[in-house]
Write an enzyme that holds these catalytic residues in place. Structure first.
Site, short mmCIF file in Angstrom:
data_model
loop_
_atom_site.label_atom_id
_atom_site.label_comp_id
_atom_site.label_asym_id
_atom_site.label_seq_id
_atom_site.Cartn_x
_atom_site.Cartn_y
_atom_site.Cartn_z
N TYR A 82 38.60 30.64 42.57
CA TYR A 82 38.91 32.01 42.14
C TYR A 82 40.24 32.03 41.38
O TYR A 82 40.34 32.57 40.28
CB TYR A 82 38.98 32.93 43.36
CG TYR A 82 39.54 34.30 43.07
CD1 TYR A 82 38.81 35.23 42.33
CD2 TYR A 82 40.81 34.67 43.53
CE1 TYR A 82 39.33 36.49 42.06
CE2 TYR A 82 41.33 35.93 43.27
CZ TYR A 82 40.60 36.83 42.53
OH TYR A 82 41.12 38.08 42.27
N LYS B 127 41.04 32.99 37.29
CA LYS B 127 41.98 34.01 36.81
C LYS B 127 43.07 33.37 35.94
O LYS B 127 43.51 33.97 34.95
CB LYS B 127 42.60 34.75 38.00
CG LYS B 127 41.60 35.63 38.77
CD LYS B 127 41.14 36.81 37.94
CE LYS B 127 40.42 37.85 38.78
NZ LYS B 127 40.03 39.05 38.02
N1 LIG Z 1 41.69 43.82 45.90
C1 LIG Z 1 42.67 42.93 45.72
O1 LIG Z 1 43.53 42.69 46.61
C2 LIG Z 1 42.77 42.17 44.44
C3 LIG Z 1 43.86 41.29 44.28
C4 LIG Z 1 44.00 40.60 43.09
C5 LIG Z 1 43.10 40.82 42.06
N2 LIG Z 1 42.05 41.68 42.22
C6 LIG Z 1 41.14 41.87 41.08
O2 LIG Z 1 40.94 43.27 40.88
C7 LIG Z 1 39.68 43.50 40.27
C8 LIG Z 1 38.92 44.55 41.08
O3 LIG Z 1 38.70 44.01 42.38
P1 LIG Z 1 38.39 44.90 43.67
O4 LIG Z 1 39.30 44.43 44.73
O5 LIG Z 1 38.34 46.33 43.32
O6 LIG Z 1 36.92 44.33 44.03
P2 LIG Z 1 35.54 45.05 44.31
O7 LIG Z 1 35.72 46.22 45.19
O8 LIG Z 1 34.63 43.96 44.73
O9 LIG Z 1 35.08 45.58 42.87
C9 LIG Z 1 34.68 44.69 41.86
C10 LIG Z 1 34.06 45.47 40.72
O10 LIG Z 1 33.62 44.54 39.72
C11 LIG Z 1 32.26 44.82 39.42
N3 LIG Z 1 31.53 43.63 38.98
C12 LIG Z 1 31.48 42.42 39.58
N4 LIG Z 1 30.68 41.61 38.90
C13 LIG Z 1 30.21 42.32 37.84
C14 LIG Z 1 29.31 42.04 36.78
N5 LIG Z 1 28.72 40.84 36.64
N6 LIG Z 1 29.05 43.02 35.88
C15 LIG Z 1 29.60 44.24 36.01
N7 LIG Z 1 30.45 44.57 36.99
C16 LIG Z 1 30.74 43.62 37.90
C17 LIG Z 1 31.68 45.36 40.73
O11 LIG Z 1 30.48 46.05 40.45
P3 LIG Z 1 29.28 46.18 41.54
O12 LIG Z 1 29.55 47.44 42.32
O13 LIG Z 1 28.05 46.28 40.70
O14 LIG Z 1 29.31 44.96 42.41
C18 LIG Z 1 32.84 46.27 41.16
O15 LIG Z 1 32.80 47.49 40.46
C19 LIG Z 1 38.98 42.14 40.22
O16 LIG Z 1 39.15 41.58 38.93
C20 LIG Z 1 39.74 41.32 41.27
O17 LIG Z 1 39.68 39.94 41.01
C21 LIG Z 1 41.87 42.36 43.39
#
Ligand SMILES: NC(=O)c1ccc[n+]([C@@H]2O[C@H](COP(=O)([O-])OP(=O)(O)OC[C@H]3O[C@@H](n4cnc5c(N)ncnc54)[C@H](OP(=O)(O)O)[C@@H]3O)[C@@H](O)[C@H]2O)c1
Length: 273
Positions: A168, A172
């Site tokens: 992962y 990134k």
């Molecule tokens: N939460 C954290 O602590 C954290 C920390 C560092 C970075 N991030 C980054 O922040 C971003 C959002 O993460 P999150 O924590 O909000 O995760 P999340 O709740 O799992 O949300 C991920 C989003 O991405 C969408 N997605 C995944 N694969 C996709 C695809 N093939 N096509 C279209 N949409 C897709 C999902 O859609 P579906 O509903 O259809 O699955 C969902 O809307 C990500 O890039 C993650 O790597 C998060």
């Protein structure tokens, strides 16, 4: 009026971007999701009367679907676009609690995971940007933001021996470099590309996964390393806090301030927690 395209607005950080940005009726928000019907329903239930939200459907890994969705944007935005927030991304349990050598006996799984992460976290965003840059060139703000993670900071990985999430983190870091390449080409046309980390955010999964003994030990060890890295860290923040902080960074970031192609945290610096 400012126009935004945000990917992955169905839940988590993307939903919170959608919520906060659409609260300003002068903003026009276009969300891209995999299941439009489900997100339309959520918008209707939780954000009623927000006429400034449009939801388009595409799996980000399906180029034709992404192109069909982005082809609809010019008529919504009068042929220009101010901001892209490339938020959609994946992070799986496959490597979340595991050091790289712990997966040595699963060569096929490693390959499958890296290819999947590369498709979603890297290639999809390259296509998204290539499809939308003509509109961004005509926009006013000209800001293209990619949501990344502090896990991709090599200095922190080697100084604090952050073993978990190797694939992962690498996906990134790969995207951060691509953001740098987009910046190298388009900075001269006034387009700011930026990789922005949200911090560690509880999007509803924190502490909910049932961990094996081994995973729990790795989780505990990583938490200790995070504490050594950031002694004042109090644990994950809420999506509301993270998005508010990131929107502040996005607002202030500029090519003139030296932010072009940068990799920054929600604090606007290299402090990831
Ligand atoms: N939460 C954290 O602590 C954290 C920390 C560092 C970075 N991030 C980054 O922040 C971003 C959002 O993460 P999150 O924590 O909000 O995760 P999340 O709740 O799992 O949300 C991920 C989003 O991405 C969408 N997605 C995944 N694969 C996709 C695809 N093939 N096509 C279209 N949409 C897709 C999902 O859609 P579906 O509903 O259809 O699955 C969902 O809307 C990500 O890039 C993650 O790597 C998060």
């Amino acid at each position: 009026m400012s126009s935004y395209v945000i990917t992955g607005v169905s839940k988590g950080l993307g939903w919170e971007f959608l919520t906060q940005l659409s609260a300003n009726s002068d903003n026009l928000i276009i969300g891209i999701v995999r299941n439009k019907a489900a997100t339309d329903t959520r918008v209707k239930d939780e954000l009623p009367d927000r006429n400034n939200i449009h939801i388009l459907e595409a799996d980000m890994t399906d180029y034709q679907a992404l192109k069909a969705a982005t082809d609809k944007i010019p008529e919504l935005t009068h042929g220009a676009l101010d901001y892209i927030i490339a938020n959609a991304g994946v992070y799986t349990d496959y490597d979340a609690y595991t050091a790289i050598g712990g997966l040595a006996n699963d060569p096929e799984g490693i390959e499958r995971e890296i290819l999947m992460l590369t498709k979603v976290n890297v290639i999809a965003n390259i296509h998204l940007f290539n499809l939308l840059i003509p509109l961004i060139k005509k926009g006013k703000a000209k800001k293209v933001i990619t949501i990344t993670t502090g896990h991709a900071d090599l200095d922190v990985v080697i100084k604090h021996d952050i073993e978990v999430a190797p694939f992962y983190a690498a996906s990134k870091a790969h995207m951060n470099l691509i953001v740098g390449k987009f910046s190298a080409q388009y900075k001269r046309e006034g387009i700011l590309f930026l990789s922005l980390s949200p911090g560690a955010v509880d999007v509803g999964k924190w502490g909910k996964t049932k961990l094996t003994e081994e995973q729990a030990a790795a989780f505990g060890a990583t938490a200790q390393k995070f504490m050594a890295y950031a002694p004042d860290w109090k644990g994950p923040i809420t999506p509301e806090e993270s998005i508010r902080a990131m929107l502040n960074v996005i607002d202030k970031a500029s090519i003139e301030n030296g932010d072009a192609g940068e990799f920054l945290s929600h604090w606007g610096n290299k402090q990831w927690l």
